[in-house]
Scaffold this motif. Structure first.
Motif, PDB file in Angstrom:
ATOM      1  N   GLU A 316       0.818  -1.217   0.000  1.00 35.28           N
ATOM      2  CA  GLU A 316       0.000   0.000   0.000  1.00 35.28           C
ATOM      3  C   GLU A 316       0.848   1.262   0.000  1.00 35.28           C
ATOM      4  O   GLU A 316       0.531   2.245  -0.684  1.00 35.28           O
ATOM      5  N   GLN A 319       2.513   1.792  -3.357  1.00 34.79           N
ATOM      6  CA  GLN A 319       1.524   2.333  -4.284  1.00 34.79           C
ATOM      7  C   GLN A 319       1.277   3.804  -4.017  1.00 34.79           C
ATOM      8  O   GLN A 319       1.124   4.601  -4.954  1.00 34.79           O
ATOM      9  N   ARG A 320       1.253   4.183  -2.742  1.00 37.74           N
ATOM     10  CA  ARG A 320       1.057   5.596  -2.396  1.00 37.74           C
ATOM     11  C   ARG A 320       2.193   6.454  -2.951  1.00 37.74           C
ATOM     12  O   ARG A 320       1.974   7.535  -3.504  1.00 37.74           O
ATOM     13  N   LEU A 322       4.142   5.805  -5.546  1.00 34.12           N
ATOM     14  CA  LEU A 322       4.111   5.857  -7.011  1.00 34.12           C
ATOM     15  C   LEU A 322       2.986   6.749  -7.526  1.00 34.12           C
ATOM     16  O   LEU A 322       3.163   7.478  -8.511  1.00 34.12           O
ATOM     17  N   THR A 323       1.843   6.702  -6.898  1.00 34.81           N
ATOM     18  CA  THR A 323       0.725   7.523  -7.361  1.00 34.81           C
ATOM     19  C   THR A 323       0.851   8.980  -6.927  1.00 34.81           C
ATOM     20  O   THR A 323       0.088   9.825  -7.401  1.00 34.81           O
ATOM     21  N   SER A 324       1.829   9.262  -6.066  1.00 36.82           N
ATOM     22  CA  SER A 324       2.059  10.644  -5.644  1.00 36.82           C
ATOM     23  C   SER A 324       3.052  11.380  -6.542  1.00 36.82           C
ATOM     24  O   SER A 324       3.197  12.601  -6.431  1.00 36.82           O
ATOM     25  N   LYS A 326       4.602  13.316  -9.590  1.00 38.72           N
ATOM     26  CA  LYS A 326       3.996  14.303 -10.482  1.00 38.72           C
ATOM     27  C   LYS A 326       4.806  14.510 -11.769  1.00 38.72           C
ATOM     28  O   LYS A 326       4.241  14.683 -12.846  1.00 38.72           O
ATOM     29  N   THR A 329       6.583   9.548 -14.315  1.00 34.32           N
ATOM     30  CA  THR A 329       5.345   8.883 -14.714  1.00 34.32           C
ATOM     31  C   THR A 329       5.338   7.412 -14.299  1.00 34.32           C
ATOM     32  O   THR A 329       6.326   6.701 -14.510  1.00 34.32           O
ATOM     33  N   LEU A 330       4.239   6.973 -13.699  1.00 37.38           N
ATOM     34  CA  LEU A 330       4.050   5.565 -13.373  1.00 37.38           C
ATOM     35  C   LEU A 330       3.628   4.839 -14.645  1.00 37.38           C
ATOM     36  O   LEU A 330       2.524   5.043 -15.156  1.00 37.38           O
ATOM     37  N   ALA A 386       7.000  12.839  -2.998  1.00 34.87           N
ATOM     38  CA  ALA A 386       6.306  11.551  -3.013  1.00 34.87           C
ATOM     39  C   ALA A 386       6.689  10.699  -1.813  1.00 34.87           C
ATOM     40  O   ALA A 386       5.840  10.005  -1.224  1.00 34.87           O
TER      41      ALA A 386
END
Length: 394
Positions: A316, A319-320, A322-324, A326, A329-330, A386
Motif C-alpha cells: 500500500e 503504491q502511495r 508511485l501515485t504521488s 507528479k 510517470t508511473l 512523493a
C-alpha cells in the motif's frame, strides 16, 4: 584503458558513426542528408529473379538495411538484424535450436524473456534451465547449446561478469547471448567481452523516444548471421520501414542522451541514499553497489536505471509513493527521455511466482526508476514530495 572515474574510456568515434555510418547522401539519387524513407513493400526486377538489391519488404528494405549496418558498427561488430520487438529478436535466436537442445538462462531476467523461454520454448521441445550466474558452469550438459544472460539484470541491477561467463561458454563449445538493453552499446560492447550474440530492445534507451517497438541482434559470426537472416525472413518477425527510419534518427543523439541519463541517474541515486525512508539503493555507478568495481571494468558508464527499496514499506505504501509522483510517470517500459517509475512485483514481474520473487529480492517495496532527461532539481523534488506521502515505521 580507464577513463574518467575509473570507467573504461568511451568508444572513439561513436557519435560520428551513429550519424554517418552507411548513410552517405551520395548513395541516394536525391543526395538527401537524412536517409530517405522507403515504404514500398515490393521492388521492380530487371527480369524474373533478377533484382537490383531488394526484392520484397519482408526480405529486406533500404531503411532496415541502413539501420542494421549502423547498429552493428556501433556495437563494434560486422552484422546486425532488426526484428519487430526485443522479444522477436529473442525468439529468432531461440529458433536456431531444435527440440532436445538445452539452453541455460540467468535466473533474474526480464519477465518477458523468462516467459518466452520457460513457457513457449519448452512447448517446442527445448530444455530450459534458469540458474544463478554463479552456477552456470555446473548447469552445462552435453546438449547445452546456448547461455543467455543480461549484462545488467532487471530489476535488481546485478552486474554480470560477461568475460567470465564467455570463458565458460567457449570452454564447453556453447554460444553466449547477452541482452544489453539496460547498458546500451554506448557504455558496453559485449562482443568485445566475448559474447557471440548481443540483443538490444531498441524500444528502450537505443531509440529513447518511447515511440517505437523493435529489437536487434548483433554478431560477428557469419554462419549465425546467415541462419538468423533466414529465420528473420521466414518467420516474418520484421520491423516496419518507418520504425527503422525513426530509430536511425534516434541513435544520432544516443551519445548525448546516455551521458545525460548517466548524470541524472547518479544524482538521483545519491539523493535516495541519503533519504531516511529509503532502505537500499541499487545503482552500479555508485560505490555503494556491491559490484561497482566490476561494473567499472566492464563498461564506460551507466544508464538511467536506478532501483531502490522503501524502508519497511508494504504494498500500500509503495503504491502511495508511485501515485504521488507528479513529474515522474508511473508506467511500463524504460529508457525514454521522460522519467518512468514502476513496481516490478506487481507490474513487470507480477506473473513471477511469489516465492521466486522473494528469492530474487523483488519485493513490494522495490521501486524501479528509469531516470530521464528532465532537470535534475525537478526529479529530486518530485521524489522528495512523493516519499513524504509514505507512512512507515522508521
Amino acid at each position: 584503458m580507464s577513463g574518467e572515474n575509473g570507467y573504461l574510456s568511451e568508444p572513439k568515434g561513436f557519435a560520428t558513426a551513429a550519424i554517418h555510418a552507411f548513410q552517405d547522401p551520395e548513395q541516394w539519387s536525391s543526395m538527401a542528408v537524412v536517409t530517405p524513407m522507403v515504404a514500398s513493400t515490393t521492388f521492380k526486377q530487371y527480369g524474373p529473379g533478377n533484382f537490383k538489391e531488394f526484392e520484397y519488404g519482408r526480405s529486406g528494405n533500404p531503411n532496415r538495411d541502413v539501420l542494421e549496418k549502423c547498429l552493428a558498427t556501433l556495437d563494434n561488430a560486422k552484422y546486425g538484424l532488426c526484428w519487430s520487438s526485443g522479444l522477436g529478436a529473442t525468439m529468432g535466436i531461440a529458433s536456431l535450436f531444435k527440440a532436445g537442445d538445452h539452453i541455460i538462462c540467468g535466473d533474474n531476467l526480464f519477465a518477458g524473456t523468462s516467459c518466452l523461454f520457460g513457457k513457449i520454448c519448452t512447448k517446442l521441445g527445448l530444455q530450459i534451465s534458469f540458474v544463478n550466474e554463479s552456477k552456470i558452469e555446473s548447469a552445462i550438459k552435453e546438449n547445452t547449446k546456448l547461455i543467455w544472460i543480461e549484462s545488467l539484470t532487471n530489476p535488481t541491477l546485478t552486474v554480470v561478469d560477461i568475460p567470465a561467463i564467455a570463458a565458460i561458454a567457449h570452454k564447453h563449445n556453447v554460444l553466449l547471448a547477452v541482452d544489453s538493453t539496460f547498458v546500451t552499446c554506448y557504455f558496453q560492447r559485449p562482443i568485445d567481452l566475448g559474447a557471440d550474440l548481443v540483443v538490444h530492445s531498441l524500444t528502450k534507451f537505443m531509440n529513447g523516444h518511447t515511440d517505437v517497438i523493435m529489437g536487434v541482434t548483433i554478431t560477428n559470426n557469419k554462419d549465425l548471421y546467415d541462419q538468423l537472416k533466414f529465420l528473420q525472413n521466414s518467420m516474418g518477425i520484421v520491423p516496419a520501414p518507418f520504425d527503422c527510419y525513426q530509430v536511425t534518427r534516434s541513435i544520432k543523439t544516443l551519445a548525448l542522451r546516455m551521458k545525460q541519463h548517466m548524470k541524472n541517474s547518479l544524482e538521483v541515486a545519491k539523493f535516495l541514499e541519503t533519504h531516511p525512508k529509503v532502505e537500499k539503493v541499487l545503482h552500479p555507478g555508485r560505490p555503494s553497489h556491491p559490484q561497482h568495481e566490476l561494473y567499472k571494468k566492464l563498461t564506460s558508464g551507466c544508464s538511467g536505471m536506478v532501483s531502490f527499496y522503501i524502508k519497511n514499506a508494504a504494498l500500500e505504501q509503495s503504491q502511495r509513493f508511485l501515485t504521488s509522483l507528479k513529474v515522474i510517470t508511473l508506467a511500463h517500459s524504460l529508457g525514454g527521455y521522460h522519467s518512468l517509475a514502476a513496481l516490478p512485483s506487481v507490474m513487470s514481474h507480477g506473473a513471477v511466482p511469489e516465492d521466486q520473487r522473494r528469492v530474487l529480492n523483488i519485493t513490494h517495496n522495490l521501486i524501479r526508476l528509469s531516470v530521464g532527461l528532465e532537470d535534475i532539481e525537478d526529479l529530486i523534488n518530485d521524489l522528495q514530495q512523493a516519499l513524504e506521502k509514505v507512512r512507515i515505521l522508521l
